[in-house]
Design an enzyme around this catalytic site. Structure first.
Site, PDB file in Angstrom:
ATOM      1  N   GLU C  97       7.630   1.776  -3.716  1.00 62.29           N
ATOM      2  CA  GLU C  97       7.937   3.155  -4.583  1.00 62.29           C
ATOM      3  C   GLU C  97       9.058   3.935  -3.541  1.00 62.29           C
ATOM      4  OE1 GLU C  97       5.976   6.566  -7.368  1.00 62.29           O
ATOM      5  OE2 GLU C  97       4.996   5.445  -6.146  1.00 62.29           O
ATOM      6  N   LYS C 226     -14.706  -0.286  -9.493  1.00 64.92           N
ATOM      7  CA  LYS C 226     -13.552  -0.483 -10.077  1.00 64.92           C
ATOM      8  C   LYS C 226     -13.221  -0.042 -11.734  1.00 64.92           C
ATOM      9  CE  LYS C 226     -12.990  -3.960  -6.404  1.00 64.92           C
ATOM     10  NZ  LYS C 226     -12.888  -5.371  -6.230  1.00 64.92           N
ATOM     11  N   ASP C 301      -9.392  -3.098  -0.575  1.00 63.31           N
ATOM     12  CA  ASP C 301      -9.233  -3.976  -1.918  1.00 63.31           C
ATOM     13  C   ASP C 301      -8.536  -2.824  -2.605  1.00 63.31           C
ATOM     14  OD1 ASP C 301      -9.967  -4.611  -4.292  1.00 63.31           O
ATOM     15  OD2 ASP C 301     -11.808  -5.344  -3.723  1.00 63.31           O
ATOM     16  N   HIS C 396      15.238  31.390 -10.128  1.00 61.27           N
ATOM     17  CA  HIS C 396      15.929  31.914  -9.708  1.00 61.27           C
ATOM     18  C   HIS C 396      17.337  31.836 -10.256  1.00 61.27           C
ATOM     19  CE1 HIS C 396      13.976  32.019  -5.474  1.00 61.27           C
ATOM     20  NE2 HIS C 396      13.427  32.833  -6.485  1.00 61.27           N
TER      21      HIS C 396
END
Lengths: 402, 402, 402, 402
Positions: C97, C226, C301, C396
C-alpha cells in the site's frame, strides 16, 4: 392549599417545595392541580391512587402528581426446580401488551407438565466501575497495578460503608490514560447499585490519594448500568441466571401443536442467525417482555430491562424432544429497597414468597432472580412454539395444496 | 362469585375463563382471591385500583388480578423547540428511583434557561423482518432479488391490511440459506408493531407463493424488536430522534457548578471511552432512566426501553460553553393503541398535549418522540453536570490541600 | 522429475506426496510445473525464491509451489521508552500500500522529536476456550463449579504438555447446556496458540472424565481466535499493549501543520463518534495497516490482524499540546515458532533485536509487542495529523474566502 | 553508492531520498546496508528478492530495504459453480501456518466430490463515509436532508474524478452535530478505496459549499475501513459473497470420518453459541485464515482480513446430509491496482484466471471474490469436520469403554 396554589402561580413557591409545607397527599394534589391548570389538562385519574405515599415522596420520587396504574396478571402455576425457589408459583406480570400473560401462561403450563424448569444462579455480583485519569500510559499501568496489589485495602475501605455488602473483585482496564476499576460486590437481598456506588466512592478516594490519578466519574460506563454492552453479556452483572426444561415430543405436540425439529429450526434461524447478522447482543425471542413485566410488578428498576434483554435462548434436539434453555447474564434485582416497599409491588413480592430480606441474607433476591429466569423461559417457549406451529401449519397447508 | 371460587379450587373452572362468566371487576376479584388463598399472600393492595378495566381486560392483559401503582412526578417546565413539539412542557415521569425526577428537573431548568432544546425526528419507520429458508445460496439470492424487483407488489399486499400504514422499504439480507426481508412502515400515530406484523404476514405469503422459500418466522430478529442490536443503532427503528442544547459558560457555572472543559472530559472518558472498551451499543450516561420513566407514564411498551437505551450523548466545547446533544436511533412510540388508552396513562399524554391521533396523522407520535428526546437530554445534562461538579470539587479540594 | 510429473498427470501420484519422493526444491518445481500446465498459466515468478525451504515444507506449508515476495520498507528511527524495548528502532513494514511506510515514518519522526513513546504491556495471556455439552443447566453449573474448584488439577494436567507454558486462569462461561472454559497461558516467547491448544486438550480430557460433560470442540469461539469479538477487546488476548506520546503545540505545528484542538476534534468525531454509530469494535484510524505490515515482515500470523485492529486511539488536549495514546487489547505475537524462522522474516526480527527466545524467556515477545504498539501509534499520529491538516487548511481557505 | 552511504551516516542525505539519486536496486541496497550497520543486523536475506521493483518503489512502498518471501501452496482442484467463476480451480494460499493448506485441500476435495460449491455475489459497493460538523442538530438534519435531495448532484461531482466508478448510494447518519454520509460506489475490477476516496472528496467539497457544514475527515469511520464493525457485517462493504455446498451422509463419512448431526452440533455450539456469548462480530471457525492466505498470495490488502473475518458459517441437516454455507459480507478485492501487479502476486492471479481487468469490467474482481468465498467454505468444512471427527472419535471411545 389554596394559598400554596396561589404562590405557585405567582412563582413565590417552588413546585418541589410543596412537601415542606403540606402533608404528602395535599402536596401532591396541589401540584397536580397547578400543572392541570397550567396545561389545561384533566389529570384526575393520576390522583386516584390508593397506595400510601408517605415513604414514596421521601424515597421514590420528587414532584409527585399521582400514579399510573398498570394491570397485573398472573401466569401459572409453574413448577420451579431452583436452588432458592422450589415449588409451584404464580408469576405476577404487569403489562399493557395484550396476549403477553396468556403466552407466558401457556409456557408455564408446558413447564409444569414437563416436571418443572431447572434454574440456577451461576454468578452473582453487582458492579460499579469508576474511571480515573492518569498522567500518561506508564502512570495508567501503575494505577492498575496498585489497585490489583492492594485489593485488601480497597475491600476494607469499601466495607466501612456497609454492614452487608462485601467486595468480591476489582478488575482494572487501562485504555490510554483512562483507568477503569470494575468493582464487584455481593449485595445480598438488595439490587445493590446504591450500596456499590457508596462503597466505590471510598475506593475511589483511596486510589486518588495513593496513586495521584484523578477520579473523573464514579461510573465510567464499564459497570455497565442501563446500557447494552458486551461486558455484561460476557461477564455478567448482578445475577447470571440459567434456566432450562426438557420437553418430550408428545408434550410439544399437545401444548404447542408443532414438533422438535421445527422448534429447533425457528430458534436457529431467528434467534441465532438473525441476531448474528443484526449485530445483536441479545439472542432470544422476547426475553425483555417477561423481564419488564416481572420487574414492574415487583418494584424493580425498569431501566434494567436493558441488561435483561441481553439473553441467549438455546434449543437442542434430544432425540425424543427438545431441551430449551435461557441464559440471562445480567439480572439486577432486589427484594429490599427501591420500589419493593410500595404497597402494590410488595404484594407481588409476597405472592412469590420473596418479600423483604431472606434468611439467610441474599436468598430472597436469588430466588427472585431464579423466578425471572423461569418467567423468561416460559415466554420463550410459548413464542417459539407459536412461530413453529404457524410455520408447521403453513407447511401442512402447502402439502395439502400440492 | 363464591361459586366461581369453588370451581376454581376444584379445577372445574379455568383461571383465564373467569371473564366469560363474570363482569370484569368481579372476575379480577375472584381470581385475586383464589391466588391469595392458594399462596397464602395478602394481595389486597393490588385490588385497590381506580382505573376502568372493561377495555383493559379485553385488550391489555389476561388473568388480571389488579394493578401496580407507580408514582408519577413532573420535570419542567422545559422549553422545547421541535418541529412537532414547540413551547413549554411538564414531562411526566413514572419511577420509583429517588432523585431521578429531581435530576431531570434540573436538566429541564438548564434547557429552559438556555432558550430551549432543539429536537428533530431524522428518520421514521417501524420494521418487521421475517426470515425465510431457501433451498441453497443460489435460491437465497433469487429470493432476495425477487423481493427487490417486486417492491410495488409487496407494498400493495401489505397495504391491503391497513388503511393508514404505508410500506417504505424492504431491505433483503441473505445469510447462508436464510433470507431476511426487513420491511419498514410509516405507522402514523401508532407505535406500529401490530400493524407492521399484520402487513408483513401478507408480504410473507406472497414471497412464499412466488419464490418457493419457506417462511420460518414472521420475526427473524433483524427487525430487531426488544433486543439490543447494532442494526437499530445504525439504521434506526421507529423514530430516530436527535436533541441538542447550547449552554453558556455562565449557565454551566450557575446551574451545574462546573465548567465546560470538565463536562467535555466526563463525557469523553465515561460515555465514549468507557462504553467503547465495554463493547457497548449505548454511549450515554443514563438515557434508559428517562426513556423508561416517560414510557411508563405514557402507556408505551416498557420493553422498548431496550432500544431507547442505545443512545449516543455528545458534548462539544464551543469556545464560550458547550453544545450537548443526544441521539436516539430507535424511539418506538405511539399515542394510540397499546397502553395509551388506560385512564392514568391517557392523562399523562394529555399533560403533553399528544393524546390520541394527531392532525395531520402521525404528528402526535412525532411530537411525543421529540419530547422523549428532550427528556433524555435533560437527564444527561444533569448527570454529567453532577459528575463534573463532583470531579471539579475534588480537584479544588486537592488544590487546596496542595 | 519428469516421471513424477507424468504420474501426477495420470493421477497415480498425489500432489501432496511429492516431498516424499523428491528433495524440497524439486518437489516444489514439479508441483508448480504441473499446476502451470493444468491451468496454462506462467508461474515462474513464484519459483524464483531465495529462502531455504527444507524446514518450510515440513513446518509452514503443504503443496508448496513457490513464494510471493512482499516489499519491506523501514520507518524510523523511532525512540521507544518501553519496559522491554528501549532505544531507537527502525520498524520493518511489509506492505504493498503506497504511502503507508512514508506515513509511519512521519509519525515515527514526531515521536522521536517528542522524546519517544511510552509503551507498556499491561496484560499477557494466550487463551483457548473449549466448549463442552452438559446434560442440562444444572449439570452445566456443576461442570463450571468443578473447573473452578480444581484449578490446580487443571494446571497440573496442562503443564504436563509443556516445559515453558504455565496456566494462568480458567474462566467458566455457562450458556444453556454449553460450558466454555477460557484457559489463559503464559507462553513466553511463543505466540502460543499451539502450546495453548495442546495443553488445553489435557484439561478437556480431565473435565470430560471427571464431570461427564462431552467435549464438543477444543476451540469453542470464546478464545476468540481470528474473529472480531468484544471479549478480546475487553479482556485482552495475547498481550494488551498501551503506547502514548505527548506532543507540544510547536511540534504539532512543525510536523503535522495543524493544531491540538483540530487533532482532538478529528479523533473525537471519527474514531469515537463514527465508530460508535457504526457498531464497531475498533476505535482507531488505521491500526490494522501497521499491525499487518509489522506482522508480515516479522513472520507473525496475518490472520491475527483481526484482533490487532480492535484498538482504541485517544487524543487529549493537555493545555500545551496533546497526549495521544493507542490501546491494543490483543497483540498475539511470538519471536519463536510459526513463520519467525524463515530467512527473510528472521532478518526483520533481527533488525528489531528480538529474534529467537529472550533472556529471560518471554522478554523478546514482549519487546516485540511493545514495538507493535509504537508502530500503531506512529501510524495513528500521522493519519490523524494529515486529516487534521487537511481540515485546518480548508478552514483557513474558508476564512480567507469569508 | 559508497558516497550515498557516507552521506546517510553523516545525515546529509535522507533515507527516503535515495531513489532520487540511485536506480531502485541500488537505492534499496544502500538503504539496507545503512540500516544493517546502524543496527548491527544481518539483513542479507531481505535483499535476495527476484521481483522487478521499478514500479514497486514508485507505487507500493517507500524506504524499501528488500522483501519478505512467504510460501505459497495450492489447494485444489476445487469445483466452483459461481456466476463469474465456473470450473475447476487451484487456490493459491500464502501462509506460514503449517496444516492450513492441507486443511483447505481436504475441504476442496470434499466440495469437488460433492459436485462443486455454489457461490454468488449478492451485493457490491465500496464505501467511504466522510464526517461533517454541523452547527447544531437542526443544521445536522438539514445537511442530511440536502444530501438526500441532491443525490444526482453528488453523483455528478463524484464521477468527474473517475471514468469507471459510479456512485450507487449516499446514506446519511446524523449523530448529534456530526453528519456522516456513507457513499457507495461500483468500482469495477479495482478494490476501489482510492477511487472512492478521491470521488468522495468532490462530494465533500460540494456538501461544504452548499450546506455550510465543516468537513472533519474524509473517512469518518462509518465506511468502515479495516476496523471490525457491525455496519459492514450488516450492510456489507465491497462484495458480499455467499457460498454453499450440499454434502451427503456418505461423503461426510468418507472425507471427514464423522456424521451430519455432529457437524451441526459443532457449528451450533462453537460458531453460533460461543460467538454469541463472546460478543463477536464473526460466527465462523477460521475464515480469516483463508482470507489472509488468498489475499496475500494475490496482492490484496492484508488489513482487509479484518472485514473478511466477519463471516457467518451455517450448517443445516438436510435429512440425508448437511448443507454448509459461508456468508462474507465484506470482501474487498480487486484484480487491478494495489499489490496485484507485483510479479509473484500477478502469477497467483493468473493461476486463477483473473489477472487484470475483466471483460466486461468488474467480472474479474467478482470472480475472485467468489473464489475467496469458496476458499473460506473449504476451510470451514475441513476444520468443522476435524473437530466433529475428534468429538465423534471420543464419543466412540467412551462408548467402547462403557
Amino acid at each position: 392549599m389554596e394559598d400554596a396554589l396561589a404562590r405557585l402561580k405567582k412563582g413565590t413557591l417552588k413546585l418541589y417545595a410543596l412537601e415542606k409545607e403540606l402533608p404528602p397527599e395535599d402536596a401532591v394534589r396541589v401540584r397536580r392541580t397547578f400543572v392541570e391548570e397550567e396545561r389545561d389538562a384533566d389529570l384526575a385519574a393520576l390522583g386516584a391512587f390508593t397506595i400510601g405515599i408517605d415513604r414514596v415522596v421521601r424515597r421514590n420520587i420528587e414532584n409527585m402528581i399521582g400514579t399510573v396504574q398498570i394491570p397485573v396478571g398472573v401466569a401459572g402455576p409453574v413448577q420451579v426446580n431452583g436452588e432458592y425457589a422450589r415449588g409451584e408459583y404464580y408469576l405476577p406480570l404487569a403489562t399493557t401488551e395484550g396476549a403477553l400473560v396468556a403466552s407466558a401462561n401457556r409456557g408455564a403450563s408446558a413447564i409444569t407438565k414437563a416436571g418443572g424448569a431447572d434454574v440456577r444462579v451461576v454468578r452473582d455480583g453487582m458492579t460499579r466501575a469508576p474511571v480515573f485519569a492518569a498522567r500518561d500510559v506508564v502512570h495508567a499501568k501503575e494505577v492498575a497495578d496498585w489497585a490489583t496489589a492492594h485489593f485488601a485495602d480497597l475491600a476494607a475501605a469499601a466495607e466501612t460503608t456497609t454492614s452487608r455488602g462485601t467486595l468480591l473483585s476489582v478488575a482494572p482496564y487501562v485504555t490510554g490514560t483512562s483507568v477503569f476499576l470494575r468493582c464487584a460486590y455481593d449485595t445480598k437481598d438488595a439490587m445493590g447499585m446504591n450500596m456499590a456506588t457508596i462503597a466505590t466512592a471510598e475506593i475511589a478516594d483511596l486510589v486518588e490519594a495513593e496513586t495521584g490519578a484523578r477520579l473523573i466519574a464514579l461510573s465510567g460506563n464499564m459497570c455497565v448500568d442501563k446500557k447494552p454492552a458486551a461486558i455484561n453479556l460476557i461477564e455478567g452483572r448482578g445475577k447470571t441466571v440459567v434456566a432450562g426444561v426438557r420437553l418430550s415430543d408428545d408434550l410439544i405436540q399437545r401444548v404447542f401443536k408443532t414438533d422438535a425439529a421445527t422448534m429447533v429450526e425457528v430458534n436457529y434461524r431467528k434467534n441465532l442467525i438473525g441476531s448474528a447478522r443484526a449485530g445483536a447482543l441479545g439472542f432470544n425471542a422476547h426475553a425483555a417482555n417477561l423481564v419488564a413485566a416481572m420487574y414492574l410488578a415487583c418494584g424493580q428498576d425498569p431501566a434494567h430491562v436493558v441488561e435483561g434483554s441481553s439473553a441467549i435462548t438455546t434449543v437442542e434436539a434430544t432425540g425424543d424432544g427438545v431441551y430449551v434453555a435461557v441464559t440471562l447474564p445480567a439480572v439486577q434485582v432486589g427484594t429490599v429497597g427501591g420500589g419493593t416497599g410500595i404497597d402494590t409491588q410488595a404484594a407481588c413480592l409476597r405472592l412469590l414468597g420473596v418479600a423483604g430480606g431472606g434468611e439467610p441474607e441474599g436468598t430472597n433476591a436469588r430466588a427472585f432472580a431464579e423466578l425471572v429466569g423461569v418467567g423468561v423461559l416460559a415466554g420463550e417457549l410459548s413464542l417459539l412454539g407459536a412461530l413453529a406451529a404457524h410455520h408447521l401449519a403453513r407447511a401442512h397447508k402447502e402439502l395439502g395444496r400440492g
